[in-house]
Design an enzyme around this catalytic site. Structure first.
Site, mmCIF file in Angstrom:
data_model
loop_
_atom_site.group_PDB
_atom_site.id
_atom_site.type_symbol
_atom_site.label_atom_id
_atom_site.label_comp_id
_atom_site.label_asym_id
_atom_site.label_seq_id
_atom_site.Cartn_x
_atom_site.Cartn_y
_atom_site.Cartn_z
ATOM 1 N N TYR A 114 -106.954 66.803 -31.868
ATOM 2 C CA TYR A 114 -108.005 64.799 -31.989
ATOM 3 C C TYR A 114 -107.426 64.524 -33.547
ATOM 4 O O TYR A 114 -106.759 63.199 -33.443
ATOM 5 C CB TYR A 114 -109.402 65.224 -32.230
ATOM 6 C CG TYR A 114 -109.059 63.760 -32.099
ATOM 7 C CD1 TYR A 114 -109.666 63.674 -30.326
ATOM 8 C CD2 TYR A 114 -109.755 62.858 -33.151
ATOM 9 C CE1 TYR A 114 -110.602 61.683 -30.566
ATOM 10 C CE2 TYR A 114 -110.660 61.038 -32.534
ATOM 11 C CZ TYR A 114 -110.814 61.357 -31.480
ATOM 12 O OH TYR A 114 -111.047 60.308 -31.196
ATOM 13 N N PRO A 125 -105.901 58.276 -22.166
ATOM 14 C CA PRO A 125 -106.602 57.779 -23.367
ATOM 15 C C PRO A 125 -107.348 59.025 -24.295
ATOM 16 O O PRO A 125 -107.334 58.690 -25.291
ATOM 17 C CB PRO A 125 -106.974 56.428 -23.294
ATOM 18 C CG PRO A 125 -107.379 56.531 -21.866
ATOM 19 C CD PRO A 125 -106.102 56.783 -20.682
ATOM 20 N N LYS A 156 -104.168 59.902 -27.758
ATOM 21 C CA LYS A 156 -102.732 59.577 -28.531
ATOM 22 C C LYS A 156 -101.597 58.874 -27.826
ATOM 23 O O LYS A 156 -100.740 58.884 -29.210
ATOM 24 C CB LYS A 156 -102.749 61.226 -27.952
ATOM 25 C CG LYS A 156 -102.903 62.248 -28.433
ATOM 26 C CD LYS A 156 -102.764 62.413 -29.585
ATOM 27 C CE LYS A 156 -103.950 63.392 -30.588
ATOM 28 N NZ LYS A 156 -104.561 63.422 -31.657
ATOM 29 N N TYR A 174 -117.448 61.402 -26.386
ATOM 30 C CA TYR A 174 -117.157 61.910 -25.244
ATOM 31 C C TYR A 174 -118.395 62.228 -24.654
ATOM 32 O O TYR A 174 -118.234 63.667 -24.350
ATOM 33 C CB TYR A 174 -115.669 62.154 -25.613
ATOM 34 C CG TYR A 174 -114.851 61.548 -25.939
ATOM 35 C CD1 TYR A 174 -113.862 60.903 -25.560
ATOM 36 C CD2 TYR A 174 -114.741 62.231 -27.877
ATOM 37 C CE1 TYR A 174 -112.455 60.813 -26.292
ATOM 38 C CE2 TYR A 174 -113.621 60.604 -28.374
ATOM 39 C CZ TYR A 174 -112.622 60.687 -27.878
ATOM 40 O OH TYR A 174 -111.519 59.930 -28.173
ATOM 41 N N HIS A 208 -114.030 57.699 -39.738
ATOM 42 C CA HIS A 208 -114.394 58.559 -38.999
ATOM 43 C C HIS A 208 -114.008 59.986 -39.594
ATOM 44 O O HIS A 208 -113.156 60.918 -39.034
ATOM 45 C CB HIS A 208 -114.467 58.516 -37.721
ATOM 46 C CG HIS A 208 -114.851 57.727 -36.759
ATOM 47 N ND1 HIS A 208 -116.255 57.545 -35.897
ATOM 48 C CD2 HIS A 208 -115.140 56.247 -37.842
ATOM 49 C CE1 HIS A 208 -116.472 55.576 -35.526
ATOM 50 N NE2 HIS A 208 -116.396 55.633 -37.011
HETATM 51 P P1 FAD Z 1 -96.709 48.728 -25.304
HETATM 52 O O1 FAD Z 1 -97.977 48.421 -26.185
HETATM 53 O O2 FAD Z 1 -96.604 48.265 -23.802
HETATM 54 O O3 FAD Z 1 -95.444 47.167 -25.918
HETATM 55 C C1 FAD Z 1 -94.253 46.996 -25.462
HETATM 56 C C2 FAD Z 1 -93.939 45.710 -25.433
HETATM 57 O O4 FAD Z 1 -92.641 45.121 -24.994
HETATM 58 C C3 FAD Z 1 -95.140 44.684 -25.060
HETATM 59 O O5 FAD Z 1 -95.690 43.626 -25.663
HETATM 60 C C4 FAD Z 1 -94.620 43.980 -23.820
HETATM 61 O O6 FAD Z 1 -95.170 43.116 -23.826
HETATM 62 C C5 FAD Z 1 -93.071 43.917 -24.119
HETATM 63 N N1 FAD Z 1 -92.241 44.032 -23.160
HETATM 64 C C6 FAD Z 1 -91.885 44.860 -22.181
HETATM 65 N N2 FAD Z 1 -91.083 44.684 -20.998
HETATM 66 C C7 FAD Z 1 -90.536 43.920 -21.685
HETATM 67 C C8 FAD Z 1 -88.712 44.033 -21.517
HETATM 68 N N3 FAD Z 1 -88.236 43.504 -20.347
HETATM 69 N N4 FAD Z 1 -88.067 42.543 -22.730
HETATM 70 C C9 FAD Z 1 -89.086 42.188 -24.057
HETATM 71 N N5 FAD Z 1 -90.227 42.504 -24.035
HETATM 72 C C10 FAD Z 1 -90.562 43.860 -22.636
HETATM 73 N N6 FAD Z 1 -103.654 54.315 -26.183
HETATM 74 C C11 FAD Z 1 -105.311 54.965 -26.981
HETATM 75 O O7 FAD Z 1 -104.610 55.875 -27.694
HETATM 76 N N7 FAD Z 1 -106.434 54.063 -26.239
HETATM 77 C C12 FAD Z 1 -106.835 53.129 -25.489
HETATM 78 O O8 FAD Z 1 -107.887 53.012 -24.984
HETATM 79 C C13 FAD Z 1 -105.709 53.075 -25.161
HETATM 80 N N8 FAD Z 1 -105.802 51.718 -23.681
HETATM 81 C C14 FAD Z 1 -105.305 51.374 -23.120
HETATM 82 C C15 FAD Z 1 -105.200 50.563 -21.790
HETATM 83 C C16 FAD Z 1 -103.381 49.883 -21.414
HETATM 84 C C17 FAD Z 1 -104.185 48.702 -20.362
HETATM 85 C C18 FAD Z 1 -102.404 50.405 -21.986
HETATM 86 C C19 FAD Z 1 -100.902 49.980 -21.088
HETATM 87 C C20 FAD Z 1 -102.730 51.419 -22.652
HETATM 88 C C21 FAD Z 1 -103.558 52.239 -23.556
HETATM 89 N N9 FAD Z 1 -103.224 52.697 -24.881
HETATM 90 C C22 FAD Z 1 -104.200 53.461 -24.734
HETATM 91 C C23 FAD Z 1 -102.075 52.875 -25.327
HETATM 92 C C24 FAD Z 1 -101.465 52.322 -25.780
HETATM 93 O O9 FAD Z 1 -102.278 51.523 -25.893
HETATM 94 C C25 FAD Z 1 -100.352 52.887 -26.117
HETATM 95 O O10 FAD Z 1 -99.703 53.577 -26.895
HETATM 96 C C26 FAD Z 1 -99.340 51.401 -27.451
HETATM 97 O O11 FAD Z 1 -99.535 49.954 -26.695
HETATM 98 C C27 FAD Z 1 -98.293 52.004 -26.947
HETATM 99 O O12 FAD Z 1 -96.663 51.297 -27.518
HETATM 100 P P2 FAD Z 1 -95.595 50.339 -27.623
HETATM 101 O O13 FAD Z 1 -95.512 49.381 -28.470
HETATM 102 O O14 FAD Z 1 -94.377 51.582 -27.608
HETATM 103 O O15 FAD Z 1 -96.037 49.965 -26.151
HETATM 104 C C1 DHB Z 2 -110.992 54.357 -27.695
HETATM 105 C C2 DHB Z 2 -110.229 54.476 -26.911
HETATM 106 C C3 DHB Z 2 -109.830 55.545 -26.779
HETATM 107 O O1 DHB Z 2 -109.039 55.796 -25.422
HETATM 108 C C4 DHB Z 2 -110.413 56.683 -27.082
HETATM 109 O O2 DHB Z 2 -109.984 58.097 -27.044
HETATM 110 C C5 DHB Z 2 -110.679 56.503 -28.259
HETATM 111 C C6 DHB Z 2 -110.875 55.409 -28.614
HETATM 112 C C7 DHB Z 2 -111.445 52.943 -28.319
HETATM 113 O O3 DHB Z 2 -110.411 51.876 -27.875
HETATM 114 O O4 DHB Z 2 -112.285 52.226 -29.129
#
Ligand code: FAD
Ligand code: DHB
Length: 389
Positions: free
Chosen positions: A384, A292, A296, A200, A72
């Site tokens: 961005y 979100p 980021k 957005y 994009h």
């Molecule tokens: P996580 O993805 O949270 O992974 C952590 C892992 O640790 C999980 O698999 C979990 O099961 C595991 N875990 C937790 N506790 C324990 C434990 N005690 N023991 C062992 N394992 C454990 N970001 C965007 O940019 N756009 C979005 O639209 C967006 N939507 C989101 C929606 C939701 C509901 C959430 C929660 C986050 C969203 N995010 C979004 C943020 C993005 O998904 C996260 O920043 C990203 O997943 C971070 O990755 P991570 O591996 O650090 O953490």
């Molecule tokens: C999506 C989620 C976001 O938070 C964003 O800023 C852009 C795209 C997505 O899920 O596609």
């Protein structure tokens, strides 16, 4: 069991760190609470910065992304019917990639399998011991038995609700938080995306985001009160609300259909400092959460891994600890900039409950300024597409 780096959490940050360390000959064990299917079904982020794409390539998981990801070169910010185009390519020379977190995670699991990496699913009651000594270890339960994993370092990649951050004594950490008074209701639908680029939308009816996963799969969000439940939102209500937030020229043409996933996520800004306590390092959502709106969250998790993985390799292979000593400070400098951008995007685009009429005018003025100032658009585009590592 014994390993060099015990990784708590098999989400994007844990898997990517494990992959990069394994490629360099460092032994890891990933302990994940959920099943692989559960991790792979969590629909979250969709936009990858160029630096994230580069890191994934470096980790050997760039092929499918290159084939199926959608580059994009811009996006739209709108204010009712005013559409402001942010041309990333023209303003910064760079672009982003639309490729879902589910796909990133699936590619990493496959790559880890190919390397024969150890990922243990279904672990419970994980406890990190002696992280402030030279001999940390992790205890966990698996199938009813208590296990012990000795290691040299521990990477806390277990998300916001994990145990790693809470292992650091309260007196040794400082938390910064802002909770927003709304959430995002997201749906996935097998429909043609509303537009070729992401939109957005700020509007008199609240915030909406029109995104996508492919030419036939759309991802949409609308802002909802925190008290709302998914059950309160029929598909019909969702589409009506979405259309009322998007510019009419987009809303008139939008293809609607049944949702195949629907969920609500609260919005929060959160940072816990520092990212290191002894031999424990916090990575990704375990240490910080962004709303979100700036896309980021996943990208920040990847930049943390960028700062940490080479530092761990240097410490383990060469006995050089300068990288791990600098990790927290280096990563936090970039984290705070992404915090600022995500907060600014959120404030610029959402209606806040009980706000005064001045607030709505400020949003309108900011968007009008963006439409007229290339300098303002360039600043937004630079943030961005992702600030340099
Ligand atoms: P996580 O993805 O949270 O992974 C952590 C892992 O640790 C999980 O698999 C979990 O099961 C595991 N875990 C937790 N506790 C324990 C434990 N005690 N023991 C062992 N394992 C454990 N970001 C965007 O940019 N756009 C979005 O639209 C967006 N939507 C989101 C929606 C939701 C509901 C959430 C929660 C986050 C969203 N995010 C979004 C943020 C993005 O998904 C996260 O920043 C990203 O997943 C971070 O990755 P991570 O591996 O650090 O953490
Ligand atoms: C999506 C989620 C976001 O938070 C964003 O800023 C852009 C795209 C997505 O899920 O596609």
């Amino acid at each position: 069991m014994k390993t060099e780096v015990a990784i708590i959490g098999g989400g994007p940050s844990g898997l990517l760190l494990s992959q990069l360390l394994n490629q360099a000959g460092v032994a890891t064990v990933v302990l994940e609470r959920a099943t692989r299917d559960h991790v792979l079904s969590r629909i979250r982020a969709g936009v990858l910065e160029a630096g994230t794409v580069e890191m994934l390539r470096e980790a050997g998981v760039g092929d499918r992304m290159a084939r199926e990801g959608i580059p994009h070169e811009g996006c739209y910010l709108t204010d009712d019917d005013l559409m402001v185009h942010i041309d990333f390519k023209e303003l910064t020379g760079s672009s982003v990639m639309v490729y879902g977190q589910t796909e990133v995670t699936a590619d990493l699991y496959n790559a880890q399998d190919a390397l024969g990496a150890t990922i243990i699913h279904g672990v419970e009651e994980v406890v990190i011991h002696d992280a402030d000594t030279d001999a940390p270890y992790v205890e966990y339960s698996l199938d009813g038995a208590r296990k012990r994993l000795d290691c040299t370092y521990v990477a806390g990649c277990d998300g916001f609700h994990g145990v790693s951050r809470k292992t650091i004594p309260e007196a040794k950490r400082r938390e910064f938080e802002r909770v927003y008074p709304f959430g995002w209701l997201g749906i996935l639908s097998r429909t043609k995306p509303a537009h070729e680029e992401l939109i957005y939308a700020n509007s008199s009816n609240g915030f909406a985001l029109a995104s996508m996963r492919s030419e036939t799969l759309s991802r949409y969000y609308v802002q909802v009160p925190l008290t709302d439940k998914v059950e309160d939102w029929s598909d019909e209500r969702f589409w009506t609300t979405l259309k009322s937030c998007l510019p009419s020229e987009v809303a008139e043409k939008i293809e609607t259909g049944p949702s195949i996933e629907k969920s609500i996520a609260p919005l929060r800004s959160f940072v816990s400092e520092p990212l290191r306590w002894g031999r424990l390092f916090l990575v990704g959502d375990a240490a910080h959460i962004v709303p979100p709106t700036g896309a980021k969250g996943l990208n920040l998790a990847v930049s943390d891994v960028h700062y940490l993985y080479q530092a761990l390799i240097d410490a383990l292979k060469k006995g050089d600890t300068t990288g791990i000593d600098a990790y927290s400070e280096r990563a936090l400098l970039r984290i705070w900039k992404a915090m600022r951008f995500s907060w600014q995007m959120t404030t610029m685009l959402h209606q806040f409950d009980g706000e005064d009429s001045f607030a709505a005018q400020m949003r309108k003025a900011t968007l009008r300024h963006l439409s007229q100032s290339e300098t303002a658009r360039r600043d937004l585009a630079e943030n961005y597409i992702g600030l340099p590592f």
